[in-house]
Write a protein that holds these residues in place. Structure first.
Motif, PDB file in Angstrom:
ATOM      1  N   LEU A   2      34.191  38.244  20.003  1.00  0.00           N
ATOM      2  CA  LEU A   2      33.781  37.831  21.639  1.00  0.00           C
ATOM      3  C   LEU A   2      35.082  39.105  22.657  1.00  0.00           C
ATOM      4  CD1 LEU A   2      32.651  34.748  22.919  1.00  0.00           C
ATOM      5  CD2 LEU A   2      31.238  36.838  23.053  1.00  0.00           C
ATOM      6  N   ASP A   3      34.675  39.803  23.621  1.00  0.00           N
ATOM      7  CA  ASP A   3      35.525  40.750  24.244  1.00  0.00           C
ATOM      8  C   ASP A   3      36.342  40.334  25.233  1.00  0.00           C
ATOM      9  OD1 ASP A   3      37.365  42.658  24.966  1.00  0.00           O
ATOM     10  OD2 ASP A   3      35.874  44.151  25.531  1.00  0.00           O
ATOM     11  N   THR A   4      37.243  39.514  25.638  1.00  0.00           N
ATOM     12  CA  THR A   4      37.771  38.971  26.766  1.00  0.00           C
ATOM     13  C   THR A   4      38.800  39.409  27.274  1.00  0.00           C
ATOM     14  OG1 THR A   4      39.395  37.300  25.233  1.00  0.00           O
ATOM     15  CG2 THR A   4      37.502  36.282  25.647  1.00  0.00           C
ATOM     16  N   ARG A   5      39.226  40.489  27.074  1.00  0.00           N
ATOM     17  CA  ARG A   5      39.351  41.490  28.046  1.00  0.00           C
ATOM     18  C   ARG A   5      38.912  41.724  29.247  1.00  0.00           C
ATOM     19  NH1 ARG A   5      40.309  46.926  24.433  1.00  0.00           N
ATOM     20  NH2 ARG A   5      38.472  45.530  23.937  1.00  0.00           N
ATOM     21  N   GLN A   6      40.080  41.996  30.103  1.00  0.00           N
ATOM     22  CA  GLN A   6      39.079  42.438  32.096  1.00  0.00           C
ATOM     23  C   GLN A   6      39.045  44.175  31.744  1.00  0.00           C
ATOM     24  OE1 GLN A   6      39.081  40.446  34.787  1.00  0.00           O
ATOM     25  NE2 GLN A   6      39.996  38.499  33.954  1.00  0.00           N
ATOM     26  N   SER A   7      37.994  44.370  31.795  1.00  0.00           N
ATOM     27  CA  SER A   7      37.723  45.302  32.247  1.00  0.00           C
ATOM     28  C   SER A   7      38.414  46.385  33.284  1.00  0.00           C
ATOM     29  CB  SER A   7      35.948  45.602  32.636  1.00  0.00           C
ATOM     30  OG  SER A   7      35.217  44.565  33.718  1.00  0.00           O
ATOM     31  N   GLU A   8      38.293  47.184  33.469  1.00  0.00           N
ATOM     32  CA  GLU A   8      38.785  48.414  34.950  1.00  0.00           C
ATOM     33  C   GLU A   8      37.960  47.684  35.310  1.00  0.00           C
ATOM     34  OE1 GLU A   8      38.210  49.597  31.216  1.00  0.00           O
ATOM     35  OE2 GLU A   8      40.452  49.199  30.561  1.00  0.00           O
ATOM     36  N   ALA A   9      36.777  48.232  35.309  1.00  0.00           N
ATOM     37  CA  ALA A   9      35.306  47.622  36.311  1.00  0.00           C
ATOM     38  C   ALA A   9      35.402  46.597  37.514  1.00  0.00           C
ATOM     39  CB  ALA A   9      34.488  48.421  36.191  1.00  0.00           C
ATOM     40  N   ALA A  10      36.224  45.165  36.903  1.00  0.00           N
ATOM     41  CA  ALA A  10      36.188  44.476  38.180  1.00  0.00           C
ATOM     42  C   ALA A  10      37.101  44.583  38.700  1.00  0.00           C
ATOM     43  CB  ALA A  10      36.874  43.558  36.451  1.00  0.00           C
ATOM     44  N   PRO A  11      36.495  44.336  40.237  1.00  0.00           N
ATOM     45  CA  PRO A  11      36.990  44.421  41.621  1.00  0.00           C
ATOM     46  C   PRO A  11      38.897  43.064  41.595  1.00  0.00           C
ATOM     47  CG  PRO A  11      35.233  42.258  41.236  1.00  0.00           C
ATOM     48  CD  PRO A  11      34.844  43.261  40.088  1.00  0.00           C
ATOM     49  N   PRO A  12      39.843  43.970  42.274  1.00  0.00           N
ATOM     50  CA  PRO A  12      40.625  43.314  42.061  1.00  0.00           C
ATOM     51  C   PRO A  12      40.274  41.324  42.573  1.00  0.00           C
ATOM     52  CG  PRO A  12      40.224  44.567  44.049  1.00  0.00           C
ATOM     53  CD  PRO A  12      38.978  44.811  43.406  1.00  0.00           C
ATOM     54  N   LYS A  13      41.668  41.177  42.126  1.00  0.00           N
ATOM     55  CA  LYS A  13      41.953  39.476  42.673  1.00  0.00           C
ATOM     56  C   LYS A  13      42.121  39.645  44.543  1.00  0.00           C
ATOM     57  CE  LYS A  13      40.960  37.516  39.123  1.00  0.00           C
ATOM     58  NZ  LYS A  13      39.844  37.282  38.418  1.00  0.00           N
ATOM     59  N   ASP A  14      42.473  40.211  44.883  1.00  0.00           N
ATOM     60  CA  ASP A  14      42.888  39.776  46.557  1.00  0.00           C
ATOM     61  C   ASP A  14      42.154  40.449  47.742  1.00  0.00           C
ATOM     62  OD1 ASP A  14      43.327  42.538  45.366  1.00  0.00           O
ATOM     63  OD2 ASP A  14      45.375  42.443  46.509  1.00  0.00           O
ATOM     64  N   GLU A  15      41.593  41.050  47.325  1.00  0.00           N
ATOM     65  CA  GLU A  15      39.670  41.144  47.817  1.00  0.00           C
ATOM     66  C   GLU A  15      39.364  40.232  48.676  1.00  0.00           C
ATOM     67  OE1 GLU A  15      34.998  43.534  47.312  1.00  0.00           O
ATOM     68  OE2 GLU A  15      36.919  44.106  45.557  1.00  0.00           O
ATOM     69  N   PRO A  16      39.040  40.938  49.806  1.00  0.00           N
ATOM     70  CA  PRO A  16      38.489  39.638  50.757  1.00  0.00           C
ATOM     71  C   PRO A  16      36.845  39.581  50.378  1.00  0.00           C
ATOM     72  CG  PRO A  16      38.732  41.709  51.959  1.00  0.00           C
ATOM     73  CD  PRO A  16      39.743  42.086  50.880  1.00  0.00           C
ATOM     74  N   ARG A  17      36.598  37.827  50.756  1.00  0.00           N
ATOM     75  CA  ARG A  17      35.172  37.935  50.592  1.00  0.00           C
ATOM     76  C   ARG A  17      34.081  38.370  51.354  1.00  0.00           C
ATOM     77  NH1 ARG A  17      36.441  31.888  47.466  1.00  0.00           N
ATOM     78  NH2 ARG A  17      36.945  32.671  45.674  1.00  0.00           N
ATOM     79  N   GLY A  18      32.878  38.535  51.554  1.00  0.00           N
ATOM     80  CA  GLY A  18      32.069  38.555  53.076  1.00  0.00           C
ATOM     81  C   GLY A  18      31.560  37.017  52.781  1.00  0.00           C
ATOM     82  N   CYS A  19      30.604  37.547  54.251  1.00  0.00           N
ATOM     83  CA  CYS A  19      29.731  36.328  54.488  1.00  0.00           C
ATOM     84  C   CYS A  19      28.807  35.520  53.929  1.00  0.00           C
ATOM     85  CB  CYS A  19      28.856  37.099  55.737  1.00  0.00           C
ATOM     86  SG  CYS A  19      28.119  36.023  57.202  1.00  0.00           S
ATOM     87  N   LEU A  20      28.729  36.322  52.596  1.00  0.00           N
ATOM     88  CA  LEU A  20      27.827  35.986  52.337  1.00  0.00           C
ATOM     89  C   LEU A  20      28.399  35.051  51.327  1.00  0.00           C
ATOM     90  CD1 LEU A  20      25.424  38.888  50.101  1.00  0.00           C
ATOM     91  CD2 LEU A  20      24.841  37.327  52.252  1.00  0.00           C
ATOM     92  N   PHE A  21      29.721  34.637  50.791  1.00  0.00           N
ATOM     93  CA  PHE A  21      30.233  33.679  50.239  1.00  0.00           C
ATOM     94  C   PHE A  21      30.364  32.608  51.478  1.00  0.00           C
ATOM     95  CE2 PHE A  21      34.811  31.087  49.703  1.00  0.00           C
ATOM     96  CZ  PHE A  21      33.972  31.240  47.945  1.00  0.00           C
TER      97      PHE A  21
END
Length: 50
Positions: A2-21
């Protein structure tokens, strides 16, 4: 293997969550359901009993 590395297309961790969350939170959904039921009961009372 299994490839457990983070992909480059993953959103950054500090991105604010939206209304659906926010809407997916159970206490908020219970609150909105209670308010919706009260509005529905008031509308039905006005339409059918008055």
């Amino acid at each position: 293997m299994l490839d457990t590395r983070q992909s480059e297309a993953a959103p950054p961790k500090d991105e604010p969550r939206g209304c659906l969350f926010a809407l997916s939170q159970p206490p908020l959904m219970i609150f909105l359901a209670v308010i919706g039921c009260l509005l529905l009961m008031a509308a039905l009372h006005d339409l059918l009993l008055l």
